[in-house]
Design an enzyme around this catalytic site. Structure first.
Site, PDB file in Angstrom:
ATOM      1  N   ASP A 245       0.856  -1.181   0.000  1.00 43.24           N
ATOM      2  CA  ASP A 245       0.000   0.000   0.000  1.00 43.24           C
ATOM      3  C   ASP A 245       0.894   1.233   0.000  1.00 43.24           C
ATOM      4  OD1 ASP A 245      -3.217   0.465   0.749  1.00 43.24           O
ATOM      5  OD2 ASP A 245      -1.923   2.193   1.126  1.00 43.24           O
ATOM      6  N   ASP A 280      -7.632  -2.825  -5.656  1.00 45.60           N
ATOM      7  CA  ASP A 280      -8.897  -2.253  -5.173  1.00 45.60           C
ATOM      8  C   ASP A 280      -8.594  -0.784  -4.904  1.00 45.60           C
ATOM      9  OD1 ASP A 280     -11.287  -1.618  -4.042  1.00 45.60           O
ATOM     10  OD2 ASP A 280     -11.114  -2.941  -2.310  1.00 45.60           O
ATOM     11  N   CYS A 333     -15.167   0.046  -4.854  1.00 49.53           N
ATOM     12  CA  CYS A 333     -16.432  -0.060  -4.100  1.00 49.53           C
ATOM     13  C   CYS A 333     -17.322   1.104  -4.531  1.00 49.53           C
ATOM     14  CB  CYS A 333     -16.198  -0.073  -2.591  1.00 49.53           C
ATOM     15  SG  CYS A 333     -15.217   1.307  -1.950  1.00 49.53           S
TER      16      CYS A 333
END
Length: 379
Positions: A245, A280, A333
């Site tokens: 990340d 994502d 999302c």
């Protein structure tokens, strides 16, 4: 605290949020300054605040003002309760209604920012209103059963012993919806022993839709807390998984979560090529706005376009780690097409060595959160 005092507390918190304070910070600040409030009070006040934020436009219309007080008056009316029975001015209850408040004649509204509405309609077609309405309701809590530690039946029995009632999803055997006792989940033996993890059904379905790469290498490029990496580890135990990340602090809990789940996940800078790369990416979160309802009111159009640029950069970065013949899985999302299929189409045009194998899209009408996943093969 009496119910009317809880409404008074929610009003003060909502005023801070409307002034620009993030909801979680405003709730935490109130909690720290209100030691008299018990855990039940804090939970009830949080629910009131989030209910009002999910239906902010409707509450303001019904309450006659875009203020904390207006939102709570409107929420009373939205829930079929006469606000005069709450706004009594007695004790710690909010002051009595003014004549203007008592006579407010507003109605329910579309609970989306004006600038989002055209995109929302274009993205969801005939289902746009139903999905918008679903975003006004409280989101369910979902658990993912970890096959390395348990199975659905064993996990269900263990959760029941700790007061957590669950129901299996017909869409995925390892997905359990919490029906009762959700605040006991983190303290349950099933959770503490790695038998289950908190993860929404739609995200679970996305991970289940990924190809099995056997003993190959997996890179979770935007790992965050590591939910996708853990789900892949549970479903593909032979895979060698690297989590990355850009903000390493987001992965702070991953080593402990991986240990609890019995998953061999390494958090490090990626090197070489991978058989499966999952990204994502940061997005509007429009598919999860019922969980973080202040987010839909905090995001503006300029910030949205910055997200689109960031998504394109991340796609290029992540795709560079895909081995020939490997798979790139792009996820959001979001329910907005500009962030989903639109980004994939732009990527495929710029990268003809990739081809699309599958494209999945879930909403509260078909699964749980709004979620998108495209599976792209290199070569």
């Amino acid at each position: 605290m009496r119910p009317d005092a809880r409404v008074g507390a929610a009003i003060s918190i909502l005023d801070e949020i409307l002034a620009g304070q993030p909801a979680e910070q405003a709730l935490l600040r109130w909690s720290r300054n209100s030691r008299f409030a018990g855990s039940g009070d804090r939970a009830a006040i949080r629910d009131l605040v989030f209910q009002a934020l999910r239906r902010r436009n409707s509450c303001a219309s019904l309450g006659g003002a875009m203020t904390g007080r207006g939102l709570m008056i409107g929420l009373c009316r939205l829930n079929g309760q006469d606000p005069a029975t709450v706004f009594t001015g007695q004790g710690h209850a909010p002051q009595v209604l003014s004549q203007t408040e008592a006579l407010a004649q507003g109605g329910e509204a579309v609970d989306l920012p004006d600038w989002v509405l055209p995109m929302w309609r274009d993205s969801l077609g005939d289902a746009w209103q139903q999905v918008a309405d679903a975003m006004g309701e409280r989101a369910p809590v979902w658990l993912r059963v970890n096959p390395a530690m348990s199975d659905p039946d064993k996990a269900t029995r263990s959760l029941a012993q700790d007061g957590v009632s669950v129901a299996a999803s017909p869409l995925l055997a390892t997905a359990l919806r919490v029906e009762a006792g959700e605040r006991q989940v983190n303290r349950s033996a099933a959770y503490q022993q790695g038998m289950v993890e908190l993860q929404d059904l739609s995200a679970q379905l996305a991970c289940a839709a990924l190809p099995d790469i056997g003993a190959g290498r997996v890179l979770d490029y935007c790992a965050g807390g590591g939910g996708k990496a853990l789900a892949i580890a549970g479903a593909q135990p032979r895979a060698k998984i690297t989590a990355h990340d850009a903000n390493e602090q987001r992965m702070a809990d991953l080593p402990l979560r991986a240990k609890r789940a019995g998953a061999g996940i390494v958090a490090e800078q990626p090197k070489g090529s991978f058989d499966l790369v999952v990204a994502d990416v940061p997005c509007s979160g429009s598919g999860t706005w019922r969980r973080t309802p202040d987010a839909k009111w905090r995001l503006d159009e300029a910030g949205f376009h910055r997200l689109l640029d960031l998504q394109q950069r991340i796609m290029a970065e992540a795709a560079a780690f895909v081995a020939p013949g490997g798979v790139f899985a792009y996820m959001t999302c979001s329910v907005l097409e500009d962030e989903n299929g639109g980004q994939v189409d732009r990527f495929l045009t710029a990268n003809p060595d990739f081809r699309q194998e599958a494209r999945h899209f879930w909403t509260p009408l078909t699964a749980s959160d709004g979620f998108f996943c495209a599976v792209l093969r290199k070569g």
